[in-house]
Design a protein around this motif. Structure first.
Motif, PDB file in Angstrom:
ATOM      1  N   ARG A  71      11.014 -87.880  79.902  1.00 18.82           N
ATOM      2  CA  ARG A  71       9.728 -87.260  80.177  1.00 18.82           C
ATOM      3  C   ARG A  71       9.868 -85.718  80.005  1.00 18.82           C
ATOM      4  O   ARG A  71      11.067 -85.072  80.256  1.00 18.82           O
ATOM      5  CB  ARG A  71       9.339 -87.578  81.610  1.00 18.82           C
ATOM      6  N   VAL A  90      13.347 -83.806  81.339  1.00 11.16           N
ATOM      7  CA  VAL A  90      14.187 -82.878  80.572  1.00 11.16           C
ATOM      8  C   VAL A  90      13.478 -81.460  80.520  1.00 11.16           C
ATOM      9  O   VAL A  90      14.072 -80.370  79.947  1.00 11.16           O
ATOM     10  CB  VAL A  90      14.706 -83.175  79.087  1.00 11.16           C
ATOM     11  N   CYS A 139       2.876 -78.870  76.688  1.00 12.39           N
ATOM     12  CA  CYS A 139       3.643 -80.033  76.209  1.00 12.39           C
ATOM     13  C   CYS A 139       4.754 -79.427  75.414  1.00 12.39           C
ATOM     14  O   CYS A 139       4.852 -78.343  74.915  1.00 12.39           O
ATOM     15  CB  CYS A 139       2.445 -80.842  75.314  1.00 12.39           C
ATOM     16  N   MET A 276      16.555 -88.007  72.731  1.00 14.59           N
ATOM     17  CA  MET A 276      16.741 -86.843  71.860  1.00 14.59           C
ATOM     18  C   MET A 276      17.374 -85.868  73.014  1.00 14.59           C
ATOM     19  O   MET A 276      16.859 -85.791  73.955  1.00 14.59           O
ATOM     20  CB  MET A 276      15.404 -86.632  71.395  1.00 14.59           C
ATOM     21  N   GLY A 403     -10.020 -82.332  79.599  1.00 11.65           N
ATOM     22  CA  GLY A 403      -9.870 -82.034  81.117  1.00 11.65           C
ATOM     23  C   GLY A 403     -10.948 -82.162  81.842  1.00 11.65           C
ATOM     24  O   GLY A 403     -11.211 -82.943  82.942  1.00 11.65           O
ATOM     25  N   SER A 579      -3.737 -83.679  83.428  1.00 12.13           N
ATOM     26  CA  SER A 579      -3.471 -82.844  82.134  1.00 12.13           C
ATOM     27  C   SER A 579      -2.743 -81.929  82.113  1.00 12.13           C
ATOM     28  O   SER A 579      -2.168 -81.595  81.051  1.00 12.13           O
ATOM     29  CB  SER A 579      -4.922 -82.458  81.744  1.00 12.13           C
TER      30      SER A 579
HETATM   31  C1  LIG Z   1      -6.020 -82.751  78.021  1.00  8.63           C
HETATM   32  C2  LIG Z   1      -5.277 -83.297  77.204  1.00  8.63           C
HETATM   33  C3  LIG Z   1      -5.400 -83.009  75.571  1.00  8.63           C
HETATM   34  C4  LIG Z   1      -4.491 -83.757  74.689  1.00  8.63           C
HETATM   35  N1  LIG Z   1      -4.923 -82.963  73.486  1.00  8.63           N
HETATM   36  C5  LIG Z   1      -3.672 -83.754  72.442  1.00  8.63           C
HETATM   37  C6  LIG Z   1      -3.982 -83.326  71.129  1.00  8.63           C
HETATM   38  O1  LIG Z   1      -4.823 -82.375  70.840  1.00  8.63           O
HETATM   39  N2  LIG Z   1      -3.123 -83.789  70.285  1.00  8.63           N
HETATM   40  C7  LIG Z   1      -2.136 -84.838  70.643  1.00  8.63           C
HETATM   41  O2  LIG Z   1      -1.471 -85.405  69.709  1.00  8.63           O
HETATM   42  N3  LIG Z   1      -2.088 -85.129  72.050  1.00  8.63           N
HETATM   43  C8  LIG Z   1      -2.886 -84.744  73.039  1.00  8.63           C
HETATM   44  N4  LIG Z   1      -2.798 -84.919  74.181  1.00  8.63           N
HETATM   45  C9  LIG Z   1      -1.899 -86.033  74.665  1.00  8.63           C
HETATM   46  C10 LIG Z   1      -0.303 -85.070  75.002  1.00  8.63           C
HETATM   47  O3  LIG Z   1      -0.718 -83.842  75.441  1.00  8.63           O
HETATM   48  C11 LIG Z   1       0.666 -85.290  73.841  1.00  8.63           C
HETATM   49  O4  LIG Z   1       1.049 -86.573  73.327  1.00  8.63           O
HETATM   50  C12 LIG Z   1       1.706 -84.237  74.147  1.00  8.63           C
HETATM   51  O5  LIG Z   1       2.516 -83.915  72.846  1.00  8.63           O
HETATM   52  C13 LIG Z   1       2.837 -85.010  75.043  1.00  8.63           C
HETATM   53  O6  LIG Z   1       3.910 -83.828  75.457  1.00  8.63           O
HETATM   54  P1  LIG Z   1       4.435 -84.030  76.806  1.00  8.63           P
HETATM   55  O7  LIG Z   1       5.384 -82.854  76.913  1.00  8.63           O
HETATM   56  O8  LIG Z   1       3.719 -83.901  77.744  1.00  8.63           O
HETATM   57  O9  LIG Z   1       5.248 -85.332  76.681  1.00  8.63           O
HETATM   58  P2  LIG Z   1       5.550 -86.718  77.900  1.00  8.63           P
HETATM   59  O10 LIG Z   1       4.177 -87.142  78.243  1.00  8.63           O
HETATM   60  O11 LIG Z   1       6.352 -86.010  78.866  1.00  8.63           O
HETATM   61  O12 LIG Z   1       6.309 -87.724  76.733  1.00  8.63           O
HETATM   62  C14 LIG Z   1       5.581 -88.111  75.556  1.00  8.63           C
HETATM   63  C15 LIG Z   1       6.487 -89.233  74.989  1.00  8.63           C
HETATM   64  O13 LIG Z   1       7.814 -88.789  74.458  1.00  8.63           O
HETATM   65  C16 LIG Z   1       8.972 -89.386  75.237  1.00  8.63           C
HETATM   66  N5  LIG Z   1      10.063 -88.447  75.205  1.00  8.63           N
HETATM   67  C17 LIG Z   1       9.934 -87.264  75.974  1.00  8.63           C
HETATM   68  N6  LIG Z   1      11.235 -86.618  75.765  1.00  8.63           N
HETATM   69  C18 LIG Z   1      11.917 -87.265  75.110  1.00  8.63           C
HETATM   70  C19 LIG Z   1      13.199 -87.409  74.729  1.00  8.63           C
HETATM   71  N7  LIG Z   1      14.164 -86.368  74.882  1.00  8.63           N
HETATM   72  N8  LIG Z   1      13.978 -88.333  74.038  1.00  8.63           N
HETATM   73  C20 LIG Z   1      12.992 -89.414  73.808  1.00  8.63           C
HETATM   74  N9  LIG Z   1      11.650 -89.711  74.159  1.00  8.63           N
HETATM   75  C21 LIG Z   1      11.160 -88.405  74.606  1.00  8.63           C
HETATM   76  C22 LIG Z   1       8.391 -89.751  76.230  1.00  8.63           C
HETATM   77  O14 LIG Z   1       9.243 -91.034  76.894  1.00  8.63           O
HETATM   78  C23 LIG Z   1       7.139 -90.368  76.013  1.00  8.63           C
HETATM   79  O15 LIG Z   1       6.946 -91.551  75.505  1.00  8.63           O
HETATM   80  C24 LIG Z   1      -3.592 -84.596  75.250  1.00  8.63           C
HETATM   81  C25 LIG Z   1      -3.348 -84.799  76.390  1.00  8.63           C
HETATM   82  C26 LIG Z   1      -4.146 -84.103  77.462  1.00  8.63           C
HETATM   83  C27 LIG Z   1      -4.089 -84.622  78.777  1.00  8.63           C
END
Ligand SMILES: Cc1cc2nc3c(=O)[nH]c(=O)nc-3n(C[C@H](O)[C@H](O)[C@H](O)COP(=O)(O)OP(=O)(O)OC[C@H]3O[C@@H](n4cnc5c(N)ncnc54)[C@H](O)[C@@H]3O)c2cc1C
Ligand code: SF4
Ligand code: SF4
Length: 1007
Positions: A71, A90, A139, A276, A403, A579
């Motif tokens: 995460r 991480v 993110c 990763m 959001g 969010s």
């Molecule tokens: C309000 C809102 C708007 C959003 N808008 C967009 C948008 O415009 N475009 C879009 O694509 N997404 C969007 N999202 C979804 C989300 O924000 C994205 O997918 C974002 O990139 C996730 O990043 P995170 O750091 O929160 O990842 P997390 O939710 O923490 O993890 C995402 C995935 O990556 C995996 N992961 C993380 N670190 C590692 C690692 N070291 N090794 C292996 N796997 C790993 C996790 O297991 C999980 O499966 C939105 C979400 C919200 C709430």
């Protein structure tokens, strides 16, 4: 029992682990959700310090048979980081940018680097990371790669996968690997041998060489022209690589054949195949500087989808859609209201079309052409063109879209379920037509919103996931949409990934044979399923493990504040959708949430506080559901700065939730002496002010004040506040107090006997007792501008009682003030205040605090209560073309430079703009705002011993460093009394109230 054993083992693991491991209930509840509708309480949380820690966890997971859930920021919308194993966060320690290579346009990072921070670091080289998610402020790269994220500009920049050069990390057996471009020879070499790495290469060579498998993939995967396709493992992309098409150009498509690179498969694999530890990313040149947005107002979503097809012909950088329901949700959000400036009328949908070109002339030309074409096609009715800096506001409104959806009133909410479908933009109108027909059949409304330029629509049907019937519908909608998307050869996920939401439908979307292949891959790569199980393969039914237990009755929880507008306090906590906007860092220039910004701990986010309160209010078995130490601990580091009230897109107002919680906590556990004293400070000051010199002697004497601080739990480093020699009220009673322009005083009506307009000054408890000189200057200033000033009979503001959680006491105070002031305060005779935290209590808290019978009066007073600066700008400077010239002659022409730190409540509930305008009245005064959030003092928070360190860390984020580099010739201004003290304690510099500065600028001062 089994869980107890595992928990013990986990705790035991700490000795061989350099990061932290948590198994306490609070942390587990905080990590039980992400930004999706799912909830599962994990066994524990591990925060690795380095990659060796991750290896330790992998060995442990294999031995103990518990899964690891990688995460980062936890903003996944499909439940990717929800699970019952060990969440491996991480985001706390693995946050370094390891190498920037501007010559070759790449960067090497750890997975916990935030996208905005990465882009800030590479901006000086003229580069950036192309895919830009709406969540860029928090993110992280690991999550972006894990989900294969993309953003508004995917037409130009594609998704994260397109920019991953290589990934390093661990396979499930603990072997370290690096996945990168391989020559054919290197690929074949990798296939030889008996390591897990060798086996996975050999396996992929075998399966992708099989003609039937190849045929299945080509037939079942989405239309390759849809760039956003995030369903399942990206085997289709591996098909077109060198080992499988031994020619530099693909025979049929004529597209180039790429070297084999497993990192393309890892992108979008949602943490299910490897962990990763390092990622190398391609960077792209910054886009042309000149940008414009054309915001095409359409009557309906259908019309906007047709306009989209025309817009795409003009080579835009992005085309985004917001429908009426989304725009309506932004009306009540304080921050977003300011960003709605370009909206005209009541459009059914707005298309935001972005163009980037070298010159503004080119931009205007292209916008004109597009407008003409749209008009002649009968599409759109208003076509405003927005240039920088206002572009930012439009994007903020668009980014807040997902959001703010939580603001939908009641239990029925627009639910992420089919929010991520992508089809070819050419077929979008037909697809939506059929989709609407399906919703109509199911009796559902829907919110539309998205990246239409690339065929992606965030469709959110409005459902009540508390109602078992709607939970069943949740599944039906998902299934029927999956069938529809399949019919249009689209992708069920365009960017958000499968997670727990869509995994169930992968066999339908990509075919049973391909799904079997995914399972084969998972079993080979991760035989014990230690990496994020239940995602992509073997996903449980999508309407299980939901945040809300369907059918569970929601009891009424009595509160002192009136939470009825939001359907009760529990619903107020449920507004948080995870969010993660409250995980901002200072890079974003936003203010929420200071405790997280300074500590970096998830447990100090607004989200964690809302989550914990929701959990206990939902599941507590106690008669007083607030009586849980876990809530107390979660709330303890909240500064009640109210940044969340305006910046959280879902209006989660933790300051109010904390105040309400504390009252009930005290009911069960008693009120600490320190809280009683702080809440009762007005009474103490009143007594002290009878002999102020003696009181001040105690406060200032190092020995005595040291003993008081130690006994009461105040930080020894803090100076105790002292009293003015004469209170403001006492001054007002003297013959020279508040002379009107003609020297008269009256309490009868809006005009004095001489006809000069009257204002009522609120002698708040801080100005009255501690800083009377500010009040005196305010009175004299107003007199100089032609106003009579009266200090009416009133009680203290109640701010200290609210922030210490004595809300019943605050209620009494509020009711007293409303009764005393209701007949005096009107639009003609407003109430003016000097201390933002005190006067804004009338606007923010009183209407929801007083008895129902006084609510209308409280609202009337709130509507006529102003900060001093607001009064000057809205009343004194209004009504004429050059209003400032009317009073400018009263002030000096000497130049002065001012740096302003606004009060956090002012930033959240009002604005610093009036302060800037007021301080610019003297014609040669220049004002610069310090982009700092809460100063860190926040009333008594920074005084309290256990909060001192965090308080100073918050000050060090922006405020103190900014002040330290400010010359002594610059006047520092801060309207808040706590802020001025914090600035003094943190930097040794004295800041003034804006009134003092303006008064000192008067040419004729009345002394
Ligand atoms: C309000 C809102 C708007 C959003 N808008 C967009 C948008 O415009 N475009 C879009 O694509 N997404 C969007 N999202 C979804 C989300 O924000 C994205 O997918 C974002 O990139 C996730 O990043 P995170 O750091 O929160 O990842 P997390 O939710 O923490 O993890 C995402 C995935 O990556 C995996 N992961 C993380 N670190 C590692 C690692 N070291 N090794 C292996 N796997 C790993 C996790 O297991 C999980 O499966 C939105 C979400 C919200 C709430
Ligand atoms: S508190 Fe607000 S900003 Fe933070 S996660 Fe919840 S909804 Fe998002
Ligand atoms: S009031 Fe301030 S400190 Fe408390 S949760 Fe909201 S933003 Fe964070």
């Amino acid at each position: 029992m089994e869980n107890d054993l595992l928990t013990k083992k986990l705790t035991g693991l700490q000795s061989s682990f350099d990061g932290e491991i948590f198994t306490d209930l609070s942390q587990r509840l905080m990590y039980a959700t992400d930004a999706s509708a799912y909830r599962e309480v994990p066994l524990g949380i591990a925060r690795p310090l380095h990659k060796e820690d991750i290896l330790t966890l992998i060995r442990f997971a294999n031995e103990a048979g518990i899964p690891l859930i990688p995460r980062t920021a936890g903003t996944s919308l499909a439940g990717q980081v929800v699970g019952s194993g060990l969440v491996v966060d991480v985001s706390r320690h693995m946050t370094r940018i390891l190498e920037i290579n501007p010559g070759e346009n790449w960067v090497r990072v750890q997975p916990g680097v935030i996208l905005d921070e990465l882009n800030k670091a590479v901006e000086p080289y003229g580069l950036f990371f192309g895919p830009e998610t709406s969540t860029s402020s928090r993110c992280m790269i690991g999550g972006m790669v894990g989900n294969n994220s993309c953003g508004a500009h995917s037409i130009l920049y594609g998704s994260a996968r397109d920019h991953v050069i290589s990934v390093k990390g661990f396979l499930s057996d603990g072997s370290e690997v690096e996945f990168k471009d391989l020559s054919l020879q290197e690929f074949n070499d990798k296939c030889n041998g008996e390591t897990l790495e060798n086996k996975i290469y050999r396996h992929i060579r075998n399966v992708l060489s099989d003609p039937t498998t190849r045929e299945n993939i080509r037939k079942e995967y989405p239309d390759p022209s849809i760039h956003r396709r995030n369903t399942g493992y990206a085997l289709d992309l591996l098909l077109d690589t060198e080992p499988f098409i031994p020619s530099p150009v693909h025979l049929f498509t004529r597209l180039p054949v790429y070297p084999f690179n497993f990192s393309k498969l890892i992108a979008g694999s949602e943490g299910t195949l490897m962990f990763m530890t390092e990622i190398r990313l391609n960077l792209v040149p910054l886009p042309p500087k000149e940008k414009a947005l054309m915001c095409v107002h359409c009557n309906s979503v259908g019309e906007s989808l047709k306009a989209n097809i025309i817009a795409l012909k003009h080579d835009p950088g992005s085309v985004e859609l917001m429908d009426r329901a989304i725009m309506d949700c932004t009306r009540d959000n304080i921050t977003q209201r300011r960003n709605r400036f370009f909206i005209e009328g009541d459009p059914g949908a707005i298309l935001i079309i972005e163009f980037a070109r070298d010159t503004r002339e080119e931009l205007l030309g292209i916008c004109q052409e597009l407008e003409e074409e749209l008009r002649s096609a009968g599409l759109g009715y208003h076509f405003p063109i927005i240039f920088p800096p206002d572009i930012r506001k439009v994007w903020e409104l668009r980014k807040a879209g997902l959001g703010v959806l939580s603001n939908y009133p009641g239990d029925r909410k627009p639910v992420p379920v089919i929010e991520d479908t992508a089809v070819n933009p050419e077929v979008l109108p037909e697809y939506i037509g059929e989709f609407n027909e399906m919703l109509g059949r199911l009796g559902l409304d829907c919110v539309y919103y998205a990246h239409v330029g690339s065929g992606e629509l965030h469709l959110r049907p409005v459902l009540n996931l508390r109602d078992p019937a709607d939970v069943a519908l949740f599944h039906t909608v998902a299934l029927e949409t999956a069938r529809l998307v399949k019919k249009y050869r689209g992708s069920l996920s365009g960017e958000h990934g499968d997670g727990r939401l869509r995994g169930e439908f992968i066999p339908l979307m990509l075919g049973e044979d391909n799904y079997r292949l995914f399972k084969e891959i998972k079993d080979l790569w991760d035989p014990q399923h230690i990496f994020n199980p239940g995602k992509i393969t073997d996903t449980p039914r999508m309407n299980t493990s939901l945040r809300f237990e369907p059918g569970k009755p929601v009891g009424e929880i009595p509160t002192v504040f009136d939470f009825s507008a939001g359907h009760g306090i529990l619903r107020a906590t449920e507004q948080c959708n995870g969010s993660g906007d409250c995980r901002n860092t200072v890079v974003t220039g936003r203010y929420m949430c200071p405790s997280y910004m300074a500590s970096g701990e998830e447990s100090t986010t607004t989200r964690a506080r809302a989550n914990i309160l929701r959990e206990f209010l939902t599941n507590s078995a106690k008669a007083n559901p607030f009586d849980h130490i876990e809530i107390y601990e979660a709330m303890d580091l909240c500064l009640s700065c109210k940044a969340c009230k305006s910046e959280c897109p879902s209006n989660v107002d933790v300051a109010r939730l904390k105040a309400e919680f504390l009252q009930h906590w005290y009911d069960a556990n008693g009120i600490p002496l320190r809280s009683r004293l702080i809440a009762g400070i007005t009474t103490i000051n009143r007594i002290g002010s009878t002999i102020p010199f003696l009181f001040n002697f105690f406060q200032e004497n190092r020995l005595i004040s040291g003993i008081i601080k130690r006994l009461l739990g105040f930080a020894p480093q803090r100076r105790m506040p002292v009293l003015s020699s004469q209170t403001l009220r006492a001054y007002f009673r003297t013959p020279s107090g508040s002379p009107t322009p003609s020297g008269s005083k009256t309490l009868t009506g809006s005009k004095t006997l001489t006809g000069s307009p009257t204002v009522f000054l609120f002698a708040d408890e801080f100005t009255n007792f501690n800083e009377a000189h500010i009040g005196i200057k305010a009175i004299r200033l107003l007199n100089a501008m032609g106003y009579s000033v009266l200090i009416p009979d009133h009680a203290e503001s109640g701010r200290a009682a609210v922030s210490k959680g004595l809300v019943r006491k605050a209620k009494q105070i509020a009711e007293t003030n409303v009764r005393k002031l209701r007949d005096l305060i009107s639009p003609e005779t407003p109430l003016i205040g000097l201390e933002p935290s005190a006067i804004l209590t009338f606007r923010d808290e009183y209407p929801d605090l007083v008895d129902h019978s006084l609510r209308e009066d409280a609202l009337k007073i709130a509507g006529n209560t102003l900060l001093f600066e607001e009064f000057i700008v809205s009343r004194v400077l209004s009504g004429e073309e050059e209003p400032v010239s009317r009073i400018r002659h009263l002030f000096t022409k000497d130049p002065a430079k001012i740096k302003l730190h606004g009060h956090c409540h002012q930033k959240s509930l009002a604005s610093v703009e009036p302060t800037i305008t007021m301080l610019s009245i003297p014609e040669n005064y220049t004002v610069e705002e310090i982009r700092s959030g809460c100063c860190g003092m926040a009333g008594s928070f920074g005084f309290e011993r256990e909060h001192y360190e965090l308080s100073m860390k918050i000050g060090e984020l922006v405020l103190f460093p900014e002040i330290r580099k400010t010359g002594e010739d610059v006047i520092l201004v801060a309207p808040g009394t706590s802020c001025r003290q914090q600035i003094l304690d943190g930097t040794g510099r004295k800041a003034l109230h804006p009134v003092e500065v303006l008064y000192d600028a008067l040419l004729q001062r009345n002394r």
